[in-house]
Design an enzyme around this catalytic site. Structure first.
Site, PDB file in Angstrom:
ATOM      1  N   CYS A  89     -24.206 -45.301 -12.168  1.00 28.24           N
ATOM      2  CA  CYS A  89     -23.259 -45.319 -13.241  1.00 28.24           C
ATOM      3  C   CYS A  89     -23.148 -46.683 -13.714  1.00 28.24           C
ATOM      4  CB  CYS A  89     -22.014 -44.679 -12.908  1.00 28.24           C
ATOM      5  SG  CYS A  89     -21.965 -42.925 -12.915  1.00 28.24           S
TER       6      CYS A  89
ATOM      7  N   GLU B  25     -30.451 -44.593 -15.136  1.00 28.22           N
ATOM      8  CA  GLU B  25     -30.906 -43.416 -14.683  1.00 28.22           C
ATOM      9  C   GLU B  25     -32.403 -43.595 -14.113  1.00 28.22           C
ATOM     10  OE1 GLU B  25     -30.579 -40.807 -18.082  1.00 28.22           O
ATOM     11  OE2 GLU B  25     -28.256 -40.757 -17.868  1.00 28.22           O
TER      12      GLU B  25
ATOM     13  N   CYS C   7     -16.299 -41.455 -14.034  1.00 25.72           N
ATOM     14  CA  CYS C   7     -16.384 -40.361 -12.972  1.00 25.72           C
ATOM     15  C   CYS C   7     -15.746 -40.432 -11.650  1.00 25.72           C
ATOM     16  CB  CYS C   7     -18.085 -39.908 -12.878  1.00 25.72           C
ATOM     17  SG  CYS C   7     -18.956 -41.120 -11.309  1.00 25.72           S
TER      18      CYS C   7
ATOM     19  N   CYS D 175     -17.184 -43.071  -9.207  1.00 18.75           N
ATOM     20  CA  CYS D 175     -16.945 -44.418  -9.763  1.00 18.75           C
ATOM     21  C   CYS D 175     -15.259 -44.655  -9.694  1.00 18.75           C
ATOM     22  CB  CYS D 175     -17.364 -44.370 -11.054  1.00 18.75           C
ATOM     23  SG  CYS D 175     -19.087 -44.722 -11.176  1.00 18.75           S
TER      24      CYS D 175
ATOM     25  N   GLU E  74     -20.233 -48.314 -13.981  1.00 21.03           N
ATOM     26  CA  GLU E  74     -19.016 -48.837 -13.227  1.00 21.03           C
ATOM     27  C   GLU E  74     -19.662 -49.255 -12.003  1.00 21.03           C
ATOM     28  OE1 GLU E  74     -19.247 -45.808 -14.680  1.00 21.03           O
ATOM     29  OE2 GLU E  74     -17.448 -45.265 -15.376  1.00 21.03           O
TER      30      GLU E  74
ATOM     31  N   ASN F 235     -25.396 -47.825 -17.166  1.00 18.02           N
ATOM     32  CA  ASN F 235     -25.928 -46.648 -16.211  1.00 18.02           C
ATOM     33  C   ASN F 235     -27.510 -46.983 -16.427  1.00 18.02           C
ATOM     34  OD1 ASN F 235     -25.972 -46.004 -18.986  1.00 18.02           O
ATOM     35  ND2 ASN F 235     -26.025 -43.837 -18.694  1.00 18.02           N
TER      36      ASN F 235
HETATM   37  N1  THU Z   1     -21.883 -42.265 -16.428  1.00 18.89           N
HETATM   38  C1  THU Z   1     -21.624 -43.318 -16.178  1.00 18.89           C
HETATM   39  O1  THU Z   1     -22.382 -44.258 -16.175  1.00 18.89           O
HETATM   40  N2  THU Z   1     -20.381 -43.677 -15.856  1.00 18.89           N
HETATM   41  C2  THU Z   1     -19.582 -42.590 -15.726  1.00 18.89           C
HETATM   42  O2  THU Z   1     -18.381 -42.926 -15.252  1.00 18.89           O
HETATM   43  C3  THU Z   1     -19.821 -41.105 -16.255  1.00 18.89           C
HETATM   44  C4  THU Z   1     -21.336 -41.107 -16.358  1.00 18.89           C
HETATM   45  C5  THU Z   1     -23.472 -42.012 -16.607  1.00 18.89           C
HETATM   46  C6  THU Z   1     -24.396 -41.469 -15.662  1.00 18.89           C
HETATM   47  C7  THU Z   1     -25.351 -40.892 -16.469  1.00 18.89           C
HETATM   48  O3  THU Z   1     -26.411 -41.866 -16.480  1.00 18.89           O
HETATM   49  C8  THU Z   1     -24.830 -40.498 -17.655  1.00 18.89           C
HETATM   50  O4  THU Z   1     -23.770 -41.099 -17.797  1.00 18.89           O
HETATM   51  C9  THU Z   1     -24.610 -39.032 -17.950  1.00 18.89           C
HETATM   52  O5  THU Z   1     -23.862 -38.307 -16.726  1.00 18.89           O
END
Ligand code: THU
Length: 132
Positions: free
Chosen positions: A50, A41, A83, A86, A52, A39
């Site tokens: 994310c 941010e 999520c 994804c 994925e 991920n």
């Molecule tokens: N996140 C992912 O990278 N993949 C997911 O499927 C769930 C959430 C990340 C996004 C964000 O940077 C952090 O987790 C908190 O939501």
């Protein structure tokens, strides 16, 4: 490289200063190649991506489009699934039978399929049927 090792390495590079929640993801393609993502941010919070999504982008950039297996790695008490967005991104390149492994720092914690995670997926068929 194993999916776990690939996701683990990518996760070490996650940029998650706002949530503190680092995620790594790895995809194995049908021909055996492995692609990973973490991920990333952003201070403009909705611009974050994310793990994925990163793995899917790396796979497509390398010329692959056929997902055989997915692993998601995070450190939380319960197994962390992809999520909703994804799940749809993975479904673009993976069938409902595709295994999705949910891992913690010590290894696999749960195993499911993309079809179980995304029943009733929006597919190319829906799009084509709606075309006028
Ligand atoms: N996140 C992912 O990278 N993949 C997911 O499927 C769930 C959430 C990340 C996004 C964000 O940077 C952090 O987790 C908190 O939501």
């Amino acid at each position: 490289m194993s999916l776990f090792d690939a996701a683990s390495r990518a996760r070490e590079n996650a940029h998650a200063p706002y949530s503190g929640f680092k995620v790594g993801a790895a995809i194995r393609c049908r021909d055996g190649r492995v692609f990973a993502g973490c991920n990333v941010e952003n201070v403009a919070l909705p611009q974050g991506t994310c793990a994925e999504a990163g793995a899917v982008a790396a796979m497509v950039a390398a010329g692959e489009r056929d997902i055989a297996e997915v692993l998601v790695l995070a450190d939380a008490p319960d197994p962390v699934p992809p999520c909703g967005g994804c799940r749809q991104k993975l479904a673009e390149f993976a069938g409902p039978e595709t295994p999705v492994i949910l891992a913690g720092p010590d290894g696999e914690r749960a195993r499911t399929t993309l079809g179980a995670l995304l029943p009733g997926a929006f597919t190319r068929q829906h799009l084509e049927q709606g075309e006028t």
